[in-house]
Scaffold this active site. Structure first.
Site, PDB file in Angstrom:
ATOM      1  N   GLU A 191       0.905  -1.136   0.039  1.00  0.00           N
ATOM      2  CA  GLU A 191       0.038   0.060  -0.086  1.00  0.00           C
ATOM      3  C   GLU A 191       0.711   1.212   0.121  1.00  0.00           C
ATOM      4  O   GLU A 191       2.002   1.322   0.647  1.00  0.00           O
ATOM      5  CB  GLU A 191      -0.993   0.138   1.288  1.00  0.00           C
ATOM      6  CG  GLU A 191      -1.716   1.029   1.386  1.00  0.00           C
ATOM      7  CD  GLU A 191      -2.699   1.170   2.814  1.00  0.00           C
ATOM      8  OE1 GLU A 191      -2.331   0.423   3.508  1.00  0.00           O
ATOM      9  OE2 GLU A 191      -3.665   1.833   2.659  1.00  0.00           O
TER      10      GLU A 191
ATOM     11  N   LYS B  39      -9.310   2.262  -2.283  1.00  0.00           N
ATOM     12  CA  LYS B  39      -9.768   1.608  -1.244  1.00  0.00           C
ATOM     13  C   LYS B  39     -11.165   2.068  -0.640  1.00  0.00           C
ATOM     14  O   LYS B  39     -11.224   3.276  -0.937  1.00  0.00           O
ATOM     15  CB  LYS B  39      -8.385   2.189  -0.188  1.00  0.00           C
ATOM     16  CG  LYS B  39      -8.432   1.459   1.299  1.00  0.00           C
ATOM     17  CD  LYS B  39      -7.397   1.942   2.191  1.00  0.00           C
ATOM     18  CE  LYS B  39      -7.088   1.268   3.461  1.00  0.00           C
ATOM     19  NZ  LYS B  39      -6.026   1.657   4.108  1.00  0.00           N
TER      20      LYS B  39
ATOM     21  N   CYS C  80      -5.285  -3.183   1.867  1.00  0.00           N
ATOM     22  CA  CYS C  80      -5.295  -3.162   3.312  1.00  0.00           C
ATOM     23  C   CYS C  80      -6.568  -3.420   4.079  1.00  0.00           C
ATOM     24  O   CYS C  80      -7.192  -4.493   3.834  1.00  0.00           O
ATOM     25  CB  CYS C  80      -4.602  -2.151   3.802  1.00  0.00           C
ATOM     26  SG  CYS C  80      -3.815  -2.145   5.421  1.00  0.00           S
TER      27      CYS C  80
END
Lengths: 610, 610
Positions: B41, B112, B148
């Site tokens: 990330e 994300k 993540c």
């Protein structure tokens, strides 16, 4: 229906104090014949409570405070700010809410929708946003109740996808009530007035806008609560930086009337330049006494330079807040003065301290800090320590003495030579014949820090720090030396603003000796030293720092603005590589839209423009 | 299709370094025959970039790095983490994104969805969440790419309303790929393994999980990247706290095969207890060299005490992270060791420092810090300064000398008597005949701080701080004295953990002298002083602090747990009223789920339990 706004100074986590103040406000509003009294955002627990919100115990105390306050309602409605648990399984545990208490009961709870999460704000860390919108019916009226940021998106604030008032207006409210905790910066009061007006214009409703007042460590809430009728006229307004209460009538047609003449926000503003310690008590607590109606005020003195009125576009989004294109050192300098005085006073009062101690060098930063501290705490409560070193000039001590004699504060002269020489002698086996360097400069600065802290520890003083924003930006200071202290008074003022504020202090008489204003800045840690040996001239440095810090301009933009590329590279590197120093600095009273500390969060271990 | 995971150590804002490492990773993956290589990330800019993300210049540099990296793709696909601008008018300016680069072009960008905003995380401050979900088609496969936190809600994490994989699964992906920057704490690696397995179980797909490694000021990323097949078997795994690369084959049916024998996460873990400075370089940068396959490792030594396996319920939400019910000082102490060594090493390497200096008192905190620093930087690069005062005991200096002679690090003995007496003499006109008090204790402590900083300034050392979490919690330390330093090595270890880690250091031989472990803790700032004069015994204090700080239990809950109510009130007051001291403390290497510093944000001016 008569609606009162109570502008009060809360203490975070001090439920006893806050509850007492709110109940006093209720009683005062009752005495004024009000049907509804409005308090500010999170008034019950104080704003910002930060991670205390993660403690179940803290939320229980909020509930208990609500239970206590609602017993005092009776025939008056009370709108207070308090967190409330999110009953849903999903989302953050809490809402930031406005509670309507009436007839001893909780009648309605409305959740904040727009949760500021930028600069000093972290509301997404704690709160779930509202996903439903309903007006609050009360005594035949239909109230559109919102919390702070909720009125800062009129549909054109790019930070947000929701516009709570657009939802509420569909239910035909007859007035808007906003509970705020909106902090001071030198540009924000104008923006706040403009956003209230923009809401009134858009929705055609009167606005009852209640802000908090008082300082919470770094953040100064400046009040300025107001009642604006549907035509955009300010019917009643409270002063900045003081507690108070205003009342106005909302009639059955949703029109607002006041028994007194309508006032403009400008004339409601006040400047208090000589604050005795007694006044300090009145601002923060006024224990036992009812909330006072704001007395008629003298007009606010015009600041030397004002920005042109700016359109409120993105409203509270910080990207819109920093659109003052160049540093204007005189901008709202009178309000900066008031914010700093209140910031010092509230820090001491809420921490339970009474006495400040300041290293007084004969330079302008410590002179200004001393003058502000004397205004905030009273000169007898501020002790100056003059600590000449072998490299101090004659005039430094003389100027510092003159300053304290003018201010009337106690001072001591404590030469550091013996301590300095003991350090050198102790370190001689290690240092040998190495030439004088930064290490020896820092020893002097840290010897002073140690002496001031020793006196503070011995006699119960709190050390005020005198570092300015230009120094903090460039790392021109000594950790544990001149960077020591409990509160940074000037840490959000560039050096040019330090001069501007010093001139403001001197506007009626020479408080800060002329010589201090005139001489070239120097740390006096080696013979003949000047700031300009290490730093660019402040007239160049400060505007550059402002562009980088407040306006976040990069090297390419700065070059286009005409700054020398090599200077830009040098200055930006100083700023970025000194983050480790600022990380250990004390809290800074915030007066700008982008202060070091909680408002500016950059990595320490990083290699960007450094 | 062969998929490689590159576990690398990035440097925030150092685009040159990060880009070079990523290109080296691409070349290494090509050499291994991979069709796709995955990085972690925000690998392009380093995680967390914090407010650098608000600089347009910073985002431009991200774009430029992407432009450079994509030129090196050719026939290999590259998944890197990098911010991307939000083209919509509404919402935050950026997305936290995974970029697929291939054939010299940007082929896909995925945003994300779940933005952690708690504890050390602030992603809502910068990023807009994703509102659309699409798989990434690549070489005949259908990749479910997430970032993540996106895999940490399986529909039962109360923090979130979205479950990105529930959206993606409707598009029939054949594998999951997750780009993470998931930090170490002593409980988190197990949770991470469990959440990967829970996703695999729920969706019936293999998971390619790529984590970052390396320390960023306070936050240590511990790696542990893994490839898990659809049956939940770990096919390949990378070690903790080291860089490395693993490769596995994803067949046309979405099955994963590896050329090597499958390994368990346990055996892939490694412990490196004697780190020479050369090894330091290898961990952080390995300039020029290709990424190395992780060599077979010795099994990780079992920690003395392990928690029972815990169900991953609320996943990464910190409310679930702190569910270890009582303080277990030995828990994963070997990994804490590795995290601290990496934390020191990366701090120095990334800041451009090589040499540490430590005030060595003969007590256990400085002894442990010294041992860790020697392991991290090499003993010749760590200088100890022994600074006996008039109140130091004989054995203190002797123990500290023995320690440094065992470790082989240079040390000096610099008595503080002369400096201390110079302070007392200088202050005599003010202090007069007042009795010895805390002020005189602090003068000693600050004299030491000043001496160490002077040597650091003169010779280019960075001072490591030795304060532990129990001291920081209770305010048992002197600002600018023993609280000085650039990095807090033990600031997230309670005193009982300091003992546990010291015993771990001594597991094979007596590095820290037995006497240091055995004697009663003392600051030695007045005759016969013991910590227990001012503090409860650590065996009582530490479990209480743990319940308050890590588990956020209030007075009522603590009383129910059996803690004495008066003790609870006293300790909680110490914690809360000393926030002003911690606020000026240096960054602390984080090893627990709730470290002081950026993970715990409470007001300074407040009156709550204080």
């Amino acid at each position: 229906m008569k609606i009162a706004l109570a502008q009060q100074n809360y203490h975070i986590g001090n439920f006893e104090h806050n509850t007492r103040r709110i109940i006093e406000g209720i009683e005062a509003a009752k005495a004024r014949g009000a049907d509804l009294v409005v308090f500010s955002e999170l008034s019950v627990c104080g704003y910002p409570p930060r991670d205390f919100l993660e403690f179940e115990d803290f939320i229980r105390r909020c509930d208990q405070a609500i239970d206590e306050i609602r017993k005092h309602t009776g025939t008056i409605g009370v709108l207070v700010g308090c967190p409330v648990r999110n009953p849903a399984r999903e989302g953050k545990d809490l809402f930031n809410a406005a509670w309507l208490l009436y007839e001893g009961e909780v009648k309605a709870i409305r959740h904040k929708t727009l949760l500021p999460t930028y600069d000093i704000f972290d509301e997404n860390r704690y709160f779930e946003p509202s996903f439903e919108w309903n007006i609050v019916p009360f005594k035949g009226h239909r109230l559109a109740v919102t919390v702070c940021e909720d009125i800062w998106n009129l549909g054109d604030n790019p930070l947000y996808r929701q516009c709570p008032m657009d939802r509420l207006i569909t239910q035909s409210p007859d007035c808007m009530i906003n509970l705020s905790a909106s902090p001071f910066d030198y540009a924000h009061a104008e923006e706040r007035g403009a956003i209230v007006r923009a809401n009134v214009d858009k929705y055609g409703l009167p606005m009852f806008y209640c802000n908090a007042v008082g300082s919470q460590t770094e953040i100064v809430f400046d009040g300025g609560s107001m009642i604006m009728d549907a035509s955009g006229r300010i019917v009643r307004a409270l002063p900045f930086f003081e507690e108070g209460m205003i009342v106005a009538e909302l009639d059955a047609q949703g029109r607002v009337a006041s028994h007194e003449e309508a006032v403009s926000a400008g004339t409601a503003h006040t400047t208090r330049t000589t604050a005795a310690p007694a006044a300090a008590g009145a601002t923060a607590a006024a224990p036992g006494g009812p909330v006072q109606e704001a007395a008629p005020r003298a007009p606010r003195p015009a600041a030397a330079v004002h920005t042109a009125p700016r359109a409120v576009t993105a409203a509270s989004g910080e990207f819109s807040r920093t659109d003052i294109e160049v540093l204007q050192p005189e901008l709202n300098i009178d309000r900066i003065y008031e914010a700093l005085v209140l910031g010092i006073r509230d820090y001491f009062q809420k921490m339970g301290f009474t006495k400040a101690i300041i290293a007084s060098s004969g330079g302008i930063d410590s002179a200004l800090t001393l003058a502000l501290a004397c205004d905030a705490l009273g000169a007898p409560h501020v002790r100056a320590v003059l600590m000449p070193s072998p490299y101090s000039s004659e005039h430094s001590v003389a100027d510092a003495v003159t300053l304290s004699e003018t201010l009337g504060n106690p001072y001591d002269i404590v030469p550091i030579r013996e301590v300095y020489e003991a350090f050198l002698h102790t370190l001689q086996p290690l240092f040998g014949d190495l030439p004088f360097s930064l290490a020896e400069e820092n020893i002097q600065s840290r010897s002073r820090g140690n002496i001031v802290m020793s006196i503070a520890n011995k006699f119960g003083y709190i050390m005020l720090n005198t570092s300015n924003k230009s120094e903090l930006a460039t790392g021109y200071g000594t950790l544990y030396g001149d960077m020591a202290g409990g509160l940074g008074v000037l840490g959000d003022l560039y050096k040019l603003q330090v001069y501007a504020l010093s001139r403001f202090i001197n506007r009626d008489r020479e408080v800060i000796p002329r010589n201090i204003l005139d001489k070239a800045p120097s740390a006096e840690l080696r013979p003949g030293q000047k700031d300009s040996d290490s730093l660019p001239e402040y007239a160049v440095l400060d505007p550059l720092l402002y562009q980088y810090i407040e306006r976040r301009q990069g090297p390419a933009e700065l070059a286009r603005q005409g700054f020398d590329a090599a200077l830009v590279a040098r200055v930006l590197k100083m700023v970025n590589t000194n983050e480790y120093k600022r990380n250990q600095f004390c809290p800074i009273i915030r007066v700008s839209p982008k202060a070091f500390g909680i408002g500016r969060r950059v990595p320490i271990v990083a290699k960007y423009l450094g």
